[in-house]
Write an enzyme that holds these catalytic residues in place. Structure first.
Site, PDB file in Angstrom:
ATOM      1  N   ARG A 100       0.835  -1.219   0.000  1.00  0.00           N
ATOM      2  CA  ARG A 100       0.000   0.000   0.000  1.00  0.00           C
ATOM      3  C   ARG A 100       0.868   1.268   0.000  1.00  0.00           C
ATOM      4  O   ARG A 100       1.878   1.346   0.666  1.00  0.00           O
ATOM      5  CB  ARG A 100      -0.900   0.010   1.236  1.00  0.00           C
ATOM      6  CG  ARG A 100      -1.724   1.306   1.340  1.00  0.00           C
ATOM      7  CD  ARG A 100      -2.850   1.202   2.310  1.00  0.00           C
ATOM      8  NE  ARG A 100      -2.416   0.831   3.648  1.00  0.00           N
ATOM      9  CZ  ARG A 100      -3.248   0.551   4.637  1.00  0.00           C
ATOM     10  NH1 ARG A 100      -4.556   0.600   4.440  1.00  0.00           N
ATOM     11  NH2 ARG A 100      -2.783   0.214   5.820  1.00  0.00           N
TER      12      ARG A 100
ATOM     13  N   ARG B 137       2.656   4.162   4.902  1.00  0.00           N
ATOM     14  CA  ARG B 137       2.271   4.427   6.287  1.00  0.00           C
ATOM     15  C   ARG B 137       3.272   3.777   7.240  1.00  0.00           C
ATOM     16  O   ARG B 137       3.750   2.684   6.967  1.00  0.00           O
ATOM     17  CB  ARG B 137       0.857   3.859   6.555  1.00  0.00           C
ATOM     18  CG  ARG B 137      -0.246   4.837   6.242  1.00  0.00           C
ATOM     19  CD  ARG B 137      -1.635   4.233   6.267  1.00  0.00           C
ATOM     20  NE  ARG B 137      -1.966   3.410   7.436  1.00  0.00           N
ATOM     21  CZ  ARG B 137      -3.174   2.867   7.630  1.00  0.00           C
ATOM     22  NH1 ARG B 137      -4.146   3.068   6.751  1.00  0.00           N
ATOM     23  NH2 ARG B 137      -3.413   2.120   8.696  1.00  0.00           N
TER      24      ARG B 137
HETATM   25  P1  AP5 Z   1      -7.381  -0.512   2.446  1.00  0.00           P
HETATM   26  O1  AP5 Z   1      -8.699  -0.201   1.833  1.00  0.00           O
HETATM   27  O2  AP5 Z   1      -6.479   0.622   2.779  1.00  0.00           O
HETATM   28  O3  AP5 Z   1      -7.607  -1.493   3.700  1.00  0.00           O
HETATM   29  P2  AP5 Z   1      -8.239  -1.234   5.123  1.00  0.00           P
HETATM   30  O4  AP5 Z   1      -9.103  -2.405   5.444  1.00  0.00           O
HETATM   31  O5  AP5 Z   1      -8.865   0.122   5.193  1.00  0.00           O
HETATM   32  O6  AP5 Z   1      -6.922  -1.350   5.990  1.00  0.00           O
HETATM   33  P3  AP5 Z   1      -6.276  -0.384   7.092  1.00  0.00           P
HETATM   34  O7  AP5 Z   1      -4.850  -0.784   7.229  1.00  0.00           O
HETATM   35  O8  AP5 Z   1      -6.582   1.048   6.832  1.00  0.00           O
HETATM   36  O9  AP5 Z   1      -7.051  -0.855   8.328  1.00  0.00           O
HETATM   37  P4  AP5 Z   1      -6.614  -0.791   9.762  1.00  0.00           P
HETATM   38  O10 AP5 Z   1      -7.827  -1.332  10.376  1.00  0.00           O
HETATM   39  O11 AP5 Z   1      -5.385  -1.458  10.182  1.00  0.00           O
HETATM   40  O12 AP5 Z   1      -6.188   0.741   9.973  1.00  0.00           O
HETATM   41  P5  AP5 Z   1      -6.979   2.016  10.412  1.00  0.00           P
HETATM   42  O13 AP5 Z   1      -6.604   3.138   9.559  1.00  0.00           O
HETATM   43  O14 AP5 Z   1      -8.411   1.695  10.619  1.00  0.00           O
HETATM   44  O15 AP5 Z   1      -6.622  -1.525   1.462  1.00  0.00           O
HETATM   45  C1  AP5 Z   1      -5.332  -2.022   1.752  1.00  0.00           C
HETATM   46  C2  AP5 Z   1      -4.505  -2.148   0.462  1.00  0.00           C
HETATM   47  O16 AP5 Z   1      -5.103  -3.145  -0.364  1.00  0.00           O
HETATM   48  C3  AP5 Z   1      -4.472  -0.862  -0.399  1.00  0.00           C
HETATM   49  O17 AP5 Z   1      -3.204  -0.752  -0.974  1.00  0.00           O
HETATM   50  C4  AP5 Z   1      -5.539  -1.102  -1.485  1.00  0.00           C
HETATM   51  O18 AP5 Z   1      -5.214  -0.437  -2.693  1.00  0.00           O
HETATM   52  C5  AP5 Z   1      -5.492  -2.617  -1.632  1.00  0.00           C
HETATM   53  N1  AP5 Z   1      -6.813  -3.185  -1.919  1.00  0.00           N
HETATM   54  C6  AP5 Z   1      -7.990  -2.870  -1.306  1.00  0.00           C
HETATM   55  N2  AP5 Z   1      -8.995  -3.623  -1.790  1.00  0.00           N
HETATM   56  C7  AP5 Z   1      -8.426  -4.435  -2.732  1.00  0.00           C
HETATM   57  C8  AP5 Z   1      -8.950  -5.460  -3.584  1.00  0.00           C
HETATM   58  N3  AP5 Z   1     -10.267  -5.778  -3.548  1.00  0.00           N
HETATM   59  N4  AP5 Z   1      -8.092  -6.112  -4.407  1.00  0.00           N
HETATM   60  C9  AP5 Z   1      -6.769  -5.791  -4.434  1.00  0.00           C
HETATM   61  N5  AP5 Z   1      -6.212  -4.832  -3.648  1.00  0.00           N
HETATM   62  C10 AP5 Z   1      -7.038  -4.175  -2.806  1.00  0.00           C
HETATM   63  O19 AP5 Z   1      -6.355   2.242  11.872  1.00  0.00           O
HETATM   64  C11 AP5 Z   1      -5.009   2.667  12.033  1.00  0.00           C
HETATM   65  C12 AP5 Z   1      -4.669   2.740  13.505  1.00  0.00           C
HETATM   66  O20 AP5 Z   1      -5.492   3.738  14.159  1.00  0.00           O
HETATM   67  C13 AP5 Z   1      -4.879   1.472  14.341  1.00  0.00           C
HETATM   68  O21 AP5 Z   1      -3.799   0.565  14.206  1.00  0.00           O
HETATM   69  C14 AP5 Z   1      -4.990   2.066  15.730  1.00  0.00           C
HETATM   70  O22 AP5 Z   1      -3.742   2.456  16.236  1.00  0.00           O
HETATM   71  C15 AP5 Z   1      -5.806   3.339  15.496  1.00  0.00           C
HETATM   72  N6  AP5 Z   1      -7.253   3.095  15.565  1.00  0.00           N
HETATM   73  C16 AP5 Z   1      -8.150   3.214  14.544  1.00  0.00           C
HETATM   74  N7  AP5 Z   1      -9.389   2.904  14.956  1.00  0.00           N
HETATM   75  C17 AP5 Z   1      -9.281   2.573  16.276  1.00  0.00           C
HETATM   76  C18 AP5 Z   1     -10.213   2.123  17.247  1.00  0.00           C
HETATM   77  N8  AP5 Z   1     -11.513   1.932  16.939  1.00  0.00           N
HETATM   78  N9  AP5 Z   1      -9.753   1.884  18.499  1.00  0.00           N
HETATM   79  C19 AP5 Z   1      -8.467   2.056  18.820  1.00  0.00           C
HETATM   80  N10 AP5 Z   1      -7.520   2.457  17.944  1.00  0.00           N
HETATM   81  C20 AP5 Z   1      -7.927   2.707  16.670  1.00  0.00           C
HETATM   82 MG    MG Z   2      -8.342   1.936   6.209  1.00  0.00          MG
END
Ligand code: AP5
Ligand code: MG
Length: 209
Positions: free
Chosen positions: A122, A155
């Site tokens: 990504r 990231r």
């Molecule tokens: P993408 O769409 O970016 O995936 P995602 O599911 O959104 O993954 P994230 O890494 O953003 O999720 P996360 O849950 O770890 O992080 P978040 O930002 O929520 O796709 C990933 C890749 O695959 C991309 O390159 C895309 O192009 C590719 N792709 C997508 N779909 C595809 C397909 N169908 N086929 C092929 N390729 C594809 O959280 C970050 C941090 O914030 C956490 O670690 C934590 O520290 C904090 N945080 C956030 N929410 C909370 C909470 N509720 N409580 C506590 N801490 C929190």
């Molecule tokens: Mg995400």
């Protein structure tokens, strides 16, 4: 439509939400994006959570729940929302139940090998958050955002050590929500492995049943 997108990091929740929000005409509320925008703006909250995000740990429940509560006060969230990345713990899910009634919780199902491939490839535009993948969704010019012309970055939490930590945090703290929502009859499983447009159309069909 009050929706939650649940699933492991890298399953494509953000990618699909950025299209689904237009289809349903509701805002995409990603707690990860909200935290990253605080970090970018160097706010007090941003300073508090920066190291936590970089390591791939969870921000404390109280802080996260309060941020979501505030976000729900904005007028665009009155007629529905896609919550992406929240709730991530049982305590967050209980807090959400006090705030809103959900229509469905979409569980993005993807195997570990694909998860790691998606996360490690990504790349994102720092200013707009637009997401690419070096193989699956490359920009027109390598390393450059299609719209802003800015260099793409990786990231901090997409580096190998943080990926492994995020996966174990997911398994321990977030995966129990699958049973939690299945028991409530809200869970809809979606195969997240096909191309994004296929995942999106399966999701639309599934939540409109
Ligand atoms: P993408 O769409 O970016 O995936 P995602 O599911 O959104 O993954 P994230 O890494 O953003 O999720 P996360 O849950 O770890 O992080 P978040 O930002 O929520 O796709 C990933 C890749 O695959 C991309 O390159 C895309 O192009 C590719 N792709 C997508 N779909 C595809 C397909 N169908 N086929 C092929 N390729 C594809 O959280 C970050 C941090 O914030 C956490 O670690 C934590 O520290 C904090 N945080 C956030 N929410 C909370 C909470 N509720 N409580 C506590 N801490 C929190
Ligand atoms: Mg995400």
């Amino acid at each position: 439509m009050n929706l939650v997108f649940l699933g492991p990091p890298g399953a494509g929740k953000g990618t699909i939400a950025s299209e689904a929000k237009n289809h349903f005409g509701i805002p995409h509320i990603s707690t990860g994006d909200l935290f990253r925008s605080h970090i970018k703006g160097d706010t007090e909250l941003g300073k508090q959570v920066k190291a936590i995000l970089a390591a791939g740990d969870l921000v404390p429940d109280s802080v996260t729940i309060e941020m979501v509560k505030q976000r729900f006060l904005e007028s665009d969230a009155k007629n529905g929302f896609i919550l992406d990345g929240f709730p991530r713990t049982i305590a967050q899910a209980d807090a959400l139940a006090e705030m809103k009634t959900l229509d469905a919780v979409v569980n993005f199902v993807l195997d570990r090998e694909q998860i790691v491939k998606r996360l490690s490839g990504r790349r994102v535009c720092k200013s707009t958050g637009r997401t690419y993948h070096i193989l699956y969704n490359p920009p027109k010019v390598e390393g450059i955002d299609d719209e802003t012309g800015e260099p793409l970055i990786q990231r901090d939490d997409d580096k190998p050590e943080a990926i492994l930590n995020r996966l174990s945090v997911y398994e321990q703290q977030t995966e129990p929500l699958i049973a939690y929502y299945r028991e409530k009859g809200l869970l809809v499983d979606i195969d997240a492995s096909p191309a994004p447009e296929k995942v999106l159309s399966a999701l639309i069909k599934a939540v409109q049943k």
